[in-house]
Design a protein around this motif. Sequence first.
Motif, PDB file in Angstrom:
ATOM      1  N   MET A   1       0.855  -1.178   0.000  1.00 45.49           N
ATOM      2  CA  MET A   1       0.000   0.000   0.000  1.00 45.49           C
ATOM      3  C   MET A   1       0.894   1.232   0.000  1.00 45.49           C
ATOM      4  SD  MET A   1      -3.071   1.404   0.175  1.00 45.49           S
ATOM      5  CE  MET A   1      -4.157   0.079   0.579  1.00 45.49           C
ATOM      6  N   PHE A   2       0.721   2.056  -1.011  1.00 44.64           N
ATOM      7  CA  PHE A   2       1.459   3.312  -1.121  1.00 44.64           C
ATOM      8  C   PHE A   2       0.730   4.368  -0.300  1.00 44.64           C
ATOM      9  CE2 PHE A   2       1.978   7.419  -3.294  1.00 44.64           C
ATOM     10  CZ  PHE A   2       3.351   7.553  -3.208  1.00 44.64           C
ATOM     11  N   GLU A   3       1.462   5.134   0.494  1.00 45.45           N
ATOM     12  CA  GLU A   3       0.882   6.206   1.297  1.00 45.45           C
ATOM     13  C   GLU A   3       1.636   7.501   1.025  1.00 45.45           C
ATOM     14  OE1 GLU A   3       0.266   5.474   5.495  1.00 45.45           O
ATOM     15  OE2 GLU A   3       0.400   3.316   5.143  1.00 45.45           O
ATOM     16  N   THR A   4       0.897   8.594   0.996  1.00 44.76           N
ATOM     17  CA  THR A   4       1.517   9.902   0.811  1.00 44.76           C
ATOM     18  C   THR A   4       0.605  10.971   1.397  1.00 44.76           C
ATOM     19  OG1 THR A   4       2.588  11.360  -0.795  1.00 44.76           O
ATOM     20  CG2 THR A   4       0.491  10.362  -1.464  1.00 44.76           C
ATOM     21  N   ASP A   5       1.149  12.142   1.588  1.00 41.66           N
ATOM     22  CA  ASP A   5       0.351  13.300   1.989  1.00 41.66           C
ATOM     23  C   ASP A   5       0.153  14.171   0.763  1.00 41.66           C
ATOM     24  OD1 ASP A   5      -0.040  12.755   4.722  1.00 41.66           O
ATOM     25  OD2 ASP A   5       1.992  13.433   5.170  1.00 41.66           O
ATOM     26  N   LEU A   6      -1.091  14.476   0.478  1.00 45.90           N
ATOM     27  CA  LEU A   6      -1.446  15.321  -0.652  1.00 45.90           C
ATOM     28  C   LEU A   6      -1.759  16.710  -0.126  1.00 45.90           C
ATOM     29  CD1 LEU A   6      -2.220  15.711  -3.660  1.00 45.90           C
ATOM     30  CD2 LEU A   6      -4.533  14.973  -3.029  1.00 45.90           C
ATOM     31  N   ARG A   7      -0.997  17.689  -0.591  1.00 50.14           N
ATOM     32  CA  ARG A   7      -1.212  19.079  -0.174  1.00 50.14           C
ATOM     33  C   ARG A   7      -2.303  19.679  -1.049  1.00 50.14           C
ATOM     34  NH1 ARG A   7      -0.112  21.077   4.393  1.00 50.14           N
ATOM     35  NH2 ARG A   7       1.790  19.878   4.340  1.00 50.14           N
ATOM     36  N   LEU A   8      -3.373  20.179  -0.417  1.00 48.82           N
ATOM     37  CA  LEU A   8      -4.487  20.788  -1.131  1.00 48.82           C
ATOM     38  C   LEU A   8      -4.216  22.275  -1.357  1.00 48.82           C
ATOM     39  CD1 LEU A   8      -7.326  19.039   0.895  1.00 48.82           C
ATOM     40  CD2 LEU A   8      -6.449  18.406  -1.370  1.00 48.82           C
ATOM     41  N   THR A   9      -4.959  22.875  -2.254  1.00 51.46           N
ATOM     42  CA  THR A   9      -4.715  24.280  -2.604  1.00 51.46           C
ATOM     43  C   THR A   9      -4.910  25.230  -1.428  1.00 51.46           C
ATOM     44  OG1 THR A   9      -6.981  24.509  -3.399  1.00 51.46           O
ATOM     45  CG2 THR A   9      -5.291  23.972  -5.038  1.00 51.46           C
ATOM     46  N   ASP A  10      -5.736  24.835  -0.445  1.00 47.52           N
ATOM     47  CA  ASP A  10      -5.950  25.708   0.712  1.00 47.52           C
ATOM     48  C   ASP A  10      -4.922  25.476   1.822  1.00 47.52           C
ATOM     49  OD1 ASP A  10      -6.732  23.304   1.829  1.00 47.52           O
ATOM     50  OD2 ASP A  10      -8.802  23.910   2.204  1.00 47.52           O
ATOM     51  N   GLY A  11      -3.913  24.630   1.550  1.00 50.31           N
ATOM     52  CA  GLY A  11      -2.852  24.389   2.522  1.00 50.31           C
ATOM     53  C   GLY A  11      -3.042  23.156   3.381  1.00 50.31           C
ATOM     54  N   ARG A  12      -4.274  22.633   3.439  1.00 51.83           N
ATOM     55  CA  ARG A  12      -4.489  21.404   4.210  1.00 51.83           C
ATOM     56  C   ARG A  12      -3.805  20.235   3.516  1.00 51.83           C
ATOM     57  NH1 ARG A  12      -9.853  19.690   4.030  1.00 51.83           N
ATOM     58  NH2 ARG A  12     -10.068  20.949   2.152  1.00 51.83           N
ATOM     59  N   ALA A  13      -3.554  19.183   4.281  1.00 52.13           N
ATOM     60  CA  ALA A  13      -2.977  17.963   3.712  1.00 52.13           C
ATOM     61  C   ALA A  13      -3.919  16.803   3.997  1.00 52.13           C
ATOM     62  CB  ALA A  13      -1.608  17.683   4.302  1.00 52.13           C
ATOM     63  N   HIS A  15      -3.959  12.608   4.034  1.00 57.93           N
ATOM     64  CA  HIS A  15      -3.140  11.399   3.959  1.00 57.93           C
ATOM     65  C   HIS A  15      -3.871  10.429   3.031  1.00 57.93           C
ATOM     66  CE1 HIS A  15       0.237   9.064   5.270  1.00 57.93           C
ATOM     67  NE2 HIS A  15      -0.547   8.018   5.393  1.00 57.93           N
ATOM     68  N   VAL A  16      -3.212  10.040   1.935  1.00 58.48           N
ATOM     69  CA  VAL A  16      -3.837   9.264   0.864  1.00 58.48           C
ATOM     70  C   VAL A  16      -3.186   7.895   0.775  1.00 58.48           C
ATOM     71  CG1 VAL A  16      -4.288   9.198  -1.624  1.00 58.48           C
ATOM     72  CG2 VAL A  16      -4.357  11.377  -0.402  1.00 58.48           C
ATOM     73  N   TYR A  17      -4.019   6.889   0.489  1.00 59.75           N
ATOM     74  CA  TYR A  17      -3.579   5.507   0.333  1.00 59.75           C
ATOM     75  C   TYR A  17      -3.943   5.043  -1.073  1.00 59.75           C
ATOM     76  CZ  TYR A  17      -4.017   6.014   5.384  1.00 59.75           C
ATOM     77  OH  TYR A  17      -3.926   6.466   6.673  1.00 59.75           O
ATOM     78  N   ASP A  18      -3.054   4.269  -1.701  1.00 54.89           N
ATOM     79  CA  ASP A  18      -3.303   3.763  -3.046  1.00 54.89           C
ATOM     80  C   ASP A  18      -2.692   2.364  -3.131  1.00 54.89           C
ATOM     81  OD1 ASP A  18      -3.446   3.252  -5.820  1.00 54.89           O
ATOM     82  OD2 ASP A  18      -3.058   5.351  -6.321  1.00 54.89           O
ATOM     83  N   SER A  19      -3.516   1.372  -3.427  1.00 56.07           N
ATOM     84  CA  SER A  19      -3.034  -0.012  -3.447  1.00 56.07           C
ATOM     85  C   SER A  19      -2.258  -0.360  -4.705  1.00 56.07           C
ATOM     86  CB  SER A  19      -4.204  -0.992  -3.281  1.00 56.07           C
ATOM     87  OG  SER A  19      -5.029  -0.969  -4.436  1.00 56.07           O
ATOM     88  N   ALA A  20      -2.446   0.380  -5.781  1.00 57.95           N
ATOM     89  CA  ALA A  20      -1.770   0.055  -7.044  1.00 57.95           C
ATOM     90  C   ALA A  20      -1.530   1.322  -7.857  1.00 57.95           C
ATOM     91  CB  ALA A  20      -2.597  -0.955  -7.834  1.00 57.95           C
ATOM     92  N   PRO A  21      -0.625   2.190  -7.383  1.00 61.92           N
ATOM     93  CA  PRO A  21      -0.385   3.439  -8.107  1.00 61.92           C
ATOM     94  C   PRO A  21      -0.018   3.175  -9.571  1.00 61.92           C
ATOM     95  CG  PRO A  21       0.811   3.412  -6.031  1.00 61.92           C
ATOM     96  CD  PRO A  21       0.233   2.044  -6.229  1.00 61.92           C
ATOM     97  N   CYS A  22      -0.564   3.988 -10.441  1.00 59.39           N
ATOM     98  CA  CYS A  22      -0.271   3.947 -11.882  1.00 59.39           C
ATOM     99  C   CYS A  22      -0.778   2.694 -12.584  1.00 59.39           C
ATOM    100  CB  CYS A  22       1.226   4.116 -12.134  1.00 59.39           C
ATOM    101  SG  CYS A  22       1.872   5.644 -11.445  1.00 59.39           S
ATOM    102  N   ASP A  23      -1.608   1.885 -11.949  1.00 61.27           N
ATOM    103  CA  ASP A  23      -2.146   0.687 -12.595  1.00 61.27           C
ATOM    104  C   ASP A  23      -3.486   1.039 -13.228  1.00 61.27           C
ATOM    105  OD1 ASP A  23      -3.078  -1.749 -13.437  1.00 61.27           O
ATOM    106  OD2 ASP A  23      -2.513  -2.813 -11.612  1.00 61.27           O
TER     107      ASP A  23
END
Length: 177
Positions: A1-13, A15-23
């Motif tokens: 499971m790939f995890e990352t923090d996605l920064r939104l345009t309003d500055g909030r973040a 935490h996002v999970y993706d089981s198969a990035p780019c698939d």
Amino acid sequence: MFETDLRLTDGRALHVYDSAPCDDGRLAVVTLGVPTDDLYEAGEWLGIRWISCDLTSSTTAADLAAVVDAACVEGFALMGHAEGGALALRTAALLGDRVEAVVTFASTLPAEFILTAVDGPVLLCHGLDDVVVPPANSRWLASRLALPTLDLHPHLDHTTILTQSEPALEWIRDHTG
């Protein structure tokens, strides 16, 4: 499971999970408050890519649009439990044809005008023994959606309705292109 923090345009973040990035060969299913730990095996044989984020009271449909955009996903399905179900419906209204199908479990109610913008298939799962969110919510939603399937279950409650997640995945597979 790939995890990352996605920064939104309003500055909030988020935490996002993706089981198969780019698939791109897998159907992306965005989950909102639906645990996927027990669904990985079913997701594998159905060819599902799980995408989710930590939900807060301030998470919006626009935030979810940013999540799927960052994941380079064009078409996807949504699964949401309780408030996550209402957020799934709001997201389907905002993103229109990008949302191929929606499944809700014991959904709370979004504003009625939002429902007129949801034109894809929606599976509304609800336990008849739910004392947290009344089953009448799903009946009301079904009466206002364009393509509803109402799936009521005796003896299931607010939490045990999630045992219907695997059949709901099969429903998603049958209702997406």
